[in-house]
Design an enzyme around this catalytic site. Structure first.
Site, PDB file in Angstrom:
ATOM      1  CD  GLU A 328      -2.087  -8.248   5.414  1.00 35.89           C
ATOM      2  OE1 GLU A 328      -2.254  -9.302   6.116  1.00 35.89           O
ATOM      3  OE2 GLU A 328      -2.724  -7.905   4.922  1.00 35.89           O
ATOM      4  CB  CYS A 329       1.736  -7.156   0.012  1.00 39.27           C
ATOM      5  SG  CYS A 329       1.896  -7.601  -1.562  1.00 39.27           S
TER       6      CYS A 329
END
Length: 443
Positions: A328-329
């Site tokens: 994520e990210c």
């Protein structure tokens, strides 16, 4: 014991909500009050400070991203074994997005749904008696939202306090204390907000200072008395996102720290075991795990060390041959080919996906997102809809050739196009997931 709740809000960001909340929490802990905290809306950093002050995880309560049943269950878990739950809002009390009543991502949604009284923090720098008009507007805008009192912040002098307090009393609004205007009370910031709690070298002393000020300047007894019982609807929604494995390897260090506690706790309650490891310490994911999760964080600040972490690179590559990996990210950035830091230096990343990212070419990406998954991956099944958010400054400089992970839309339903990537058992995107959305909801 039925816990009581209190919402700390303000007219806008930057009013000092976090400082007041931390001072209040730390002061009550000093007095032996079982207190816990929560954060309204998507935020990783403030809850870590709440946890340091209270000694317990601070959960996120998001009325837009969380289905109502999950919101109720998360509140119940947040308040468990406490006498008082302090909920700090994001932005202004009534700030959010367009949508059905109660599903707008506003702090006011929580105040109305759970009948929590609001303690309004008012930054009175640059004004005095006029603050009564601001408070009156907030107190009367929505009959379902009860502003029980105010705390004056950044007060310049006793005379300054007296003028504002007199006008507020005339307007029938209780003043429950004030905090002085002191430069030393500001928490250090960086591009995504406050510097992380784990990086704040003098945090214990800072919390002691805030607790002493709260004990001196706030009416703690009156604040405790205005808190109201909170009794969310019974039942449990289950995990916000189904566990991606039975034993989940989770990167956890200064570069990877943005994992929502409600996700981790939900996975554990569902029977999953969480196995932490540190890429910055050149650790590979534990071989006992059957899935690996790379959360967001600040890999751009540690790009050189991550590029040199050969055991982590080789171990993750070997892991991904047989088991799912999701980023994520920040985790997504590390799964790519290269990450260019703020100085323009490109650092080789794990290369498990084909994209490259850059923090040198900064552009803010901020907002709620709804993601429709395009394939079965660690984050969910094809066709599932998840709600969450994006908040990053990095740019994709080379998208690569991997098929996308999801189709994104914003909170208004505007389509934003495909996002992220997937290759074999590896997937990732800039999207931070908060909760899967059921096919039907009960308001």
């Amino acid at each position: 014991m039925i816990p009581h709740g209190l919402l700390i809000a303000a007219p806008r960001s930057g009013s000092g909500k976090t400082t007041v909340a931390l001072g209040l929490i730390a002061a009550l802990v000093r007095r032996g009050v079982p207190v816990r905290a929560a954060k309204a809306g998507p935020d990783y950093i403030d809850p870590a400070f709440h946890a340091a002050a209270s000694g317990h995880d601070s959960l996120n309560l998001d009325s837009w991203a969380m289905p109502p049943a999950l919101l109720d269950a998360t509140l119940a878990h947040a308040a468990a074994e406490s006498e008082l739950l302090v909920v700090e809002t994001a932005m202004g009390l009534f700030d959010g997005v367009d949508g059905p009543p109660g599903r707008r991502g506003r702090g006011a949604d929580l105040a109305a749904r759970f009948r929590m009284p609001v303690l309004l923090v008012l930054d009175i720098s640059g004004q005095s008696q006029s603050v009564a008009a601001v408070a009156h507007g907030f107190a009367t805008l929505d009959p379902a939202v009860r502003v029980a009192g105010v705390i004056l912040n950044r007060v310049a002098s006793p005379r300054h306090h007296a003028g504002a307090a007199s006008a507020l009393r005339d307007a029938g609004i209780a003043v429950l204390g004030s905090m002085p205007r002191e430069a030393g009370l500001a928490l250090p910031e960086r591009h995504l907000g406050l510097v992380q709690a784990r990086e704040h070298g003098t945090l214990a002393a800072f919390l002691d200072t805030l607790a002493a000020m709260a004990e001196r300047d706030l009416d703690l007894g009156a604040i405790l008395r205005l808190a109201a019982p909170i009794e969310p609807a019974p039942g449990d929604f289950g995990p916000a996102i189904p566990p991606p494995g039975q034993r989940i390897a989770i990167a956890d260090d200064a570069a990877f720290s943005f994992l929502y506690p409600h996700l981790a706790q939900g996975w554990q309650r569902a029977g999953a075991e969480l196995l932490a490891f540190s890429p910055l310490a050149d650790e590979p994911p534990p071989d006992a795990a059957d899935c690996c999760w790379l959360p967001g964080g600040y890999p751009e600040l540690h790009a050189g060390r991550l590029a040199a972490a050969s055991r982590f690179h080789h171990g993750l590559t070997r892991f991904a041959e047989t088991r799912p990996v999701h980023g994520e990210c920040g985790g997504y950035m590390v799964l790519g080919q290269a990450l260019t830091d703020a100085h323009g230096t490109a650092h080789a990343m794990t290369g498990l996906l084909g994209h490259s990212t850059s923090y040198a070419k900064r552009r803010m990406h901020l907002g709620y997102r709804e993601a429709t998954l395009l394939a079965d991956t660690a984050i969910g099944r094809r066709g599932q809809v998840l709600r969450g958010h994006e908040f990053h400054y990095a740019s994709v400089t080379d998208p690569g050739a991997d098929p996308p992970l999801a189709e994104l839309a914003d909170a208004a339903g505007n389509r934003l196009g495909p996002a992220g990537g997937r290759r074999g058992l590896v997937s990732g995107s800039f999207f931070h997931a908060i909760a899967v959305q059921p096919t039907s909801e009960t308001p």
